[in-house]
Write an enzyme that holds these catalytic residues in place. Structure first.
Site, PDB file in Angstrom:
ATOM      1  N   GLY A  40      29.283  -3.052 -70.192  1.00 45.10           N
ATOM      2  CA  GLY A  40      30.028  -1.788 -70.203  1.00 45.10           C
ATOM      3  C   GLY A  40      30.176  -1.110 -68.859  1.00 45.10           C
ATOM      4  O   GLY A  40      31.167  -0.436 -68.600  1.00 45.10           O
ATOM      5  N   ASP A  47      27.275   2.685 -68.340  1.00 46.17           N
ATOM      6  CA  ASP A  47      28.519   3.346 -68.727  1.00 46.17           C
ATOM      7  C   ASP A  47      28.252   4.642 -69.472  1.00 46.17           C
ATOM      8  O   ASP A  47      28.842   5.670 -69.179  1.00 46.17           O
ATOM      9  CB  ASP A  47      29.404   2.398 -69.574  1.00 46.17           C
ATOM     10  CG  ASP A  47      28.678   1.778 -70.760  1.00 46.17           C
ATOM     11  OD1 ASP A  47      27.474   2.039 -70.948  1.00 46.17           O
ATOM     12  OD2 ASP A  47      29.320   1.023 -71.514  1.00 46.17           O
ATOM     13  N   ASP A  89      23.686   7.339 -74.671  1.00 46.34           N
ATOM     14  CA  ASP A  89      23.926   7.802 -76.044  1.00 46.34           C
ATOM     15  C   ASP A  89      22.576   8.172 -76.659  1.00 46.34           C
ATOM     16  O   ASP A  89      22.071   9.261 -76.411  1.00 46.34           O
ATOM     17  CB  ASP A  89      24.645   6.676 -76.795  1.00 46.34           C
ATOM     18  CG  ASP A  89      25.165   7.096 -78.163  1.00 46.34           C
ATOM     19  OD1 ASP A  89      25.266   8.300 -78.403  1.00 46.34           O
ATOM     20  OD2 ASP A  89      25.464   6.223 -78.987  1.00 46.34           O
ATOM     21  N   LYS A 121      26.378  11.422 -73.683  1.00 48.71           N
ATOM     22  CA  LYS A 121      26.579  11.970 -75.035  1.00 48.71           C
ATOM     23  C   LYS A 121      25.250  12.567 -75.486  1.00 48.71           C
ATOM     24  O   LYS A 121      24.495  11.974 -76.239  1.00 48.71           O
ATOM     25  CB  LYS A 121      26.983  10.844 -76.007  1.00 48.71           C
ATOM     26  CG  LYS A 121      28.451  10.623 -76.111  1.00 48.71           C
ATOM     27  CD  LYS A 121      28.889   9.948 -77.411  1.00 48.71           C
ATOM     28  CE  LYS A 121      28.554   8.500 -77.526  1.00 48.71           C
ATOM     29  NZ  LYS A 121      29.396   7.743 -78.463  1.00 48.71           N
ATOM     30  N   PHE A 158      33.011   8.328 -80.519  1.00 49.95           N
ATOM     31  CA  PHE A 158      33.029   6.972 -79.975  1.00 49.95           C
ATOM     32  C   PHE A 158      34.209   6.829 -79.023  1.00 49.95           C
ATOM     33  O   PHE A 158      35.343   7.117 -79.384  1.00 49.95           O
ATOM     34  CB  PHE A 158      33.101   5.923 -81.086  1.00 49.95           C
ATOM     35  CG  PHE A 158      32.690   4.580 -80.595  1.00 49.95           C
ATOM     36  CD1 PHE A 158      31.346   4.236 -80.500  1.00 49.95           C
ATOM     37  CD2 PHE A 158      33.648   3.671 -80.170  1.00 49.95           C
ATOM     38  CE1 PHE A 158      30.965   3.001 -79.998  1.00 49.95           C
ATOM     39  CE2 PHE A 158      33.275   2.430 -79.665  1.00 49.95           C
ATOM     40  CZ  PHE A 158      31.929   2.094 -79.580  1.00 49.95           C
ATOM     41  N   VAL A 159      33.913   6.408 -77.793  1.00 52.32           N
ATOM     42  CA  VAL A 159      34.958   6.330 -76.775  1.00 52.32           C
ATOM     43  C   VAL A 159      35.117   4.903 -76.247  1.00 52.32           C
ATOM     44  O   VAL A 159      34.181   4.108 -76.296  1.00 52.32           O
ATOM     45  CB  VAL A 159      34.657   7.292 -75.592  1.00 52.32           C
ATOM     46  CG1 VAL A 159      34.824   8.737 -76.023  1.00 52.32           C
ATOM     47  CG2 VAL A 159      33.259   7.069 -75.025  1.00 52.32           C
ATOM     48  N   ASP A 164      33.864  -0.612 -74.664  1.00 54.23           N
ATOM     49  CA  ASP A 164      34.609  -1.387 -75.660  1.00 54.23           C
ATOM     50  C   ASP A 164      34.325  -0.938 -77.080  1.00 54.23           C
ATOM     51  O   ASP A 164      33.321  -0.277 -77.363  1.00 54.23           O
ATOM     52  CB  ASP A 164      34.224  -2.865 -75.560  1.00 54.23           C
ATOM     53  CG  ASP A 164      32.836  -3.130 -76.138  1.00 54.23           C
ATOM     54  OD1 ASP A 164      31.879  -2.447 -75.718  1.00 54.23           O
ATOM     55  OD2 ASP A 164      32.710  -3.989 -77.027  1.00 54.23           O
ATOM     56  N   ARG A 185      38.340  -2.468 -73.059  1.00 54.67           N
ATOM     57  CA  ARG A 185      37.640  -2.269 -71.776  1.00 54.67           C
ATOM     58  C   ARG A 185      38.616  -2.086 -70.627  1.00 54.67           C
ATOM     59  O   ARG A 185      38.328  -1.444 -69.631  1.00 54.67           O
ATOM     60  CB  ARG A 185      36.771  -3.494 -71.446  1.00 54.67           C
ATOM     61  CG  ARG A 185      35.565  -3.671 -72.320  1.00 54.67           C
ATOM     62  CD  ARG A 185      34.616  -4.671 -71.681  1.00 54.67           C
ATOM     63  NE  ARG A 185      33.679  -5.255 -72.623  1.00 54.67           N
ATOM     64  CZ  ARG A 185      32.551  -4.685 -73.016  1.00 54.67           C
ATOM     65  NH1 ARG A 185      32.203  -3.517 -72.540  1.00 54.67           N
ATOM     66  NH2 ARG A 185      31.750  -5.283 -73.864  1.00 54.67           N
TER      67      ARG A 185
HETATM   68  P1  IMP Z   1      22.135   3.978 -76.209  1.00 51.85           P
HETATM   69  O1  IMP Z   1      21.122   2.885 -76.106  1.00 51.85           O
HETATM   70  O2  IMP Z   1      22.257   4.502 -77.615  1.00 51.85           O
HETATM   71  O3  IMP Z   1      21.962   5.079 -75.210  1.00 51.85           O
HETATM   72  O4  IMP Z   1      23.538   3.338 -76.015  1.00 51.85           O
HETATM   73  C1  IMP Z   1      23.978   2.978 -74.813  1.00 51.85           C
HETATM   74  C2  IMP Z   1      24.894   1.794 -74.934  1.00 51.85           C
HETATM   75  O5  IMP Z   1      25.649   1.773 -76.142  1.00 51.85           O
HETATM   76  C3  IMP Z   1      25.875   1.911 -73.800  1.00 51.85           C
HETATM   77  O6  IMP Z   1      25.446   1.121 -72.721  1.00 51.85           O
HETATM   78  C4  IMP Z   1      27.152   1.405 -74.409  1.00 51.85           C
HETATM   79  O7  IMP Z   1      27.311   0.061 -74.123  1.00 51.85           O
HETATM   80  C5  IMP Z   1      27.015   1.594 -75.907  1.00 51.85           C
HETATM   81  N1  IMP Z   1      27.742   2.799 -76.368  1.00 51.85           N
HETATM   82  C6  IMP Z   1      27.221   3.983 -76.760  1.00 51.85           C
HETATM   83  N2  IMP Z   1      28.181   4.854 -77.117  1.00 51.85           N
HETATM   84  C7  IMP Z   1      29.349   4.219 -76.933  1.00 51.85           C
HETATM   85  C8  IMP Z   1      30.735   4.613 -77.097  1.00 51.85           C
HETATM   86  O8  IMP Z   1      31.091   5.725 -77.481  1.00 51.85           O
HETATM   87  N3  IMP Z   1      31.643   3.653 -76.793  1.00 51.85           N
HETATM   88  C9  IMP Z   1      31.331   2.409 -76.357  1.00 51.85           C
HETATM   89  N4  IMP Z   1      30.057   2.014 -76.172  1.00 51.85           N
HETATM   90  C10 IMP Z   1      29.077   2.904 -76.456  1.00 51.85           C
HETATM   91 MG    MG Z   2      26.144  -0.778 -72.393  1.00 55.78          MG
END
Ligand code: IMP
Ligand code: MG
Length: 179
Positions: free
Chosen positions: A44, A100, A103, A131, A152-153, A159, A165
Site C-alpha cells: 500500500g 499508507d 487504521d 483513521k 474505506f478509501v 487498494d 491503487r
Molecule cells: P491497521 O493494521 O488496521 O492499522 O491497518 C493498516 C493496513 O490496512 C494499511 O497498511 C492498509 O494496507 C490497510 N487499510 C486500512 N484501511 C484501509 C482503507 O481504508 N483502504 C485501503 N487499505 C486500508
Molecule cells: Mg498496508
C-alpha cells in the site's frame, strides 16, 4: 447480480502533492545532518513512499517490509503477518517507517516490534493517512499526511481487493448493485 464500486474523489492529486511538500520539509528538518533508512510497508505504501522519497533532501536508503493484514475484503483478518523481510542491517540506523494508512494500528505496531528488535539507533513513523477512530492500541505516528474519517478509501497506492491503487487521487468507494 454484481457489486459495482465507483471511486469518489476525496483528496485531489494537487492537494496530496502540496501536503507532501510540507511533510517532507518537516522530515528534512528533523533528520538534518543524519542519514535515513526509509522502510516502506508493501504494497500500500509504494506510491506514497516514491513521492516522499523524492522530496527528501537528507541521504536516504530504502528497504521494504511486506506485512499482510487484509485479505480480499475491507475487514481485517487476525493479527498482521510479516510475509517479506528486510534486507538491511538496522544496527545504528535512523529508521523512518512509512505506511499508507494507520487504521487499527496493528500493522504499525507489528512493524515497530520487528524493527525495534533489530536495534536501530532511532525509529520514527510516517503515514499518509490516519483513521484515528478505528484505533485499538493507541498507536500514534510521528508524521501524518491527512487525518480522515472512518471510511474505506482507495487510490494513491491503497487498494480494494487489489484494485484502484493506480488512481492518482484518494477516493472513497460508492457501491451499488448492478442487476
Ligand atoms: P491497521 O493494521 O488496521 O492499522 O491497518 C493498516 C493496513 O490496512 C494499511 O497498511 C492498509 O494496507 C490497510 N487499510 C486500512 N484501511 C484501509 C482503507 O481504508 N483502504 C485501503 N487499505 C486500508
Ligand atoms: Mg498496508
Amino acid at each position: 447480480m454484481n457489486n459495482q464500486a465507483q471511486p469518489i474523489e476525496l483528496l485531489s492529486a494537487r492537494r496530496i502533492a502540496d501536503r507532501l511538500k510540507n511533510l517532507a520539509q518537516e522530515i528534512n528538518q528533523h533528520y538534518q545532518g543524519q542519514e535515513i533508512l526509509l522502510v516502506s510497508i508493501l504494497d500500500g505504501a509504494i506510491i506514497f513512499t516514491a513521492d516522499l522519497l523524492r522530496l527528501l533532501k537528507v541521504p536516504t536508503q530504502l528497504d521494504c517490509l511486506r506485512i499482510s493484514s487484509y485479505g480480499d475484503s475491507t475487514s481485517p483478518e487476525s493479527p498482521p503477518r510479516i510475509t517479506g523481510s528486510l534486507k538491511s542491517d538496522l544496527q545504528g540506523r535512523h529508521v523512518l517507517l512509512v505506511d499508507d494508512i494507520l487504521d487499527t494500528g496493528k500493522t504499525m505496531e507489528r512493524a515497530c516490534v520487528e524493527i525495534s528488535s533489530l536495534n536501530p539507533q532511532s525509529l520514527r513513523t510516517c503515514v499518509f493517512l490516519d483513521k484515528q477512530e478505528n484505533r485499538t492500541n493507541g498507536f500514534e505516528a510521528d508524521w501524518i499526511g491527512f487525518s480522515i474519517p472512518n471510511e474505506f478509501v482507495v487510490g494513491y497506492g491503497l487498494d480494494y481487493a487489489g484494485r484502484f491503487r493506480e488512481l492518482p487521487y484518494l477516493a472513497k468507494l460508492q457501491t451499488y448493485e448492478n442487476t
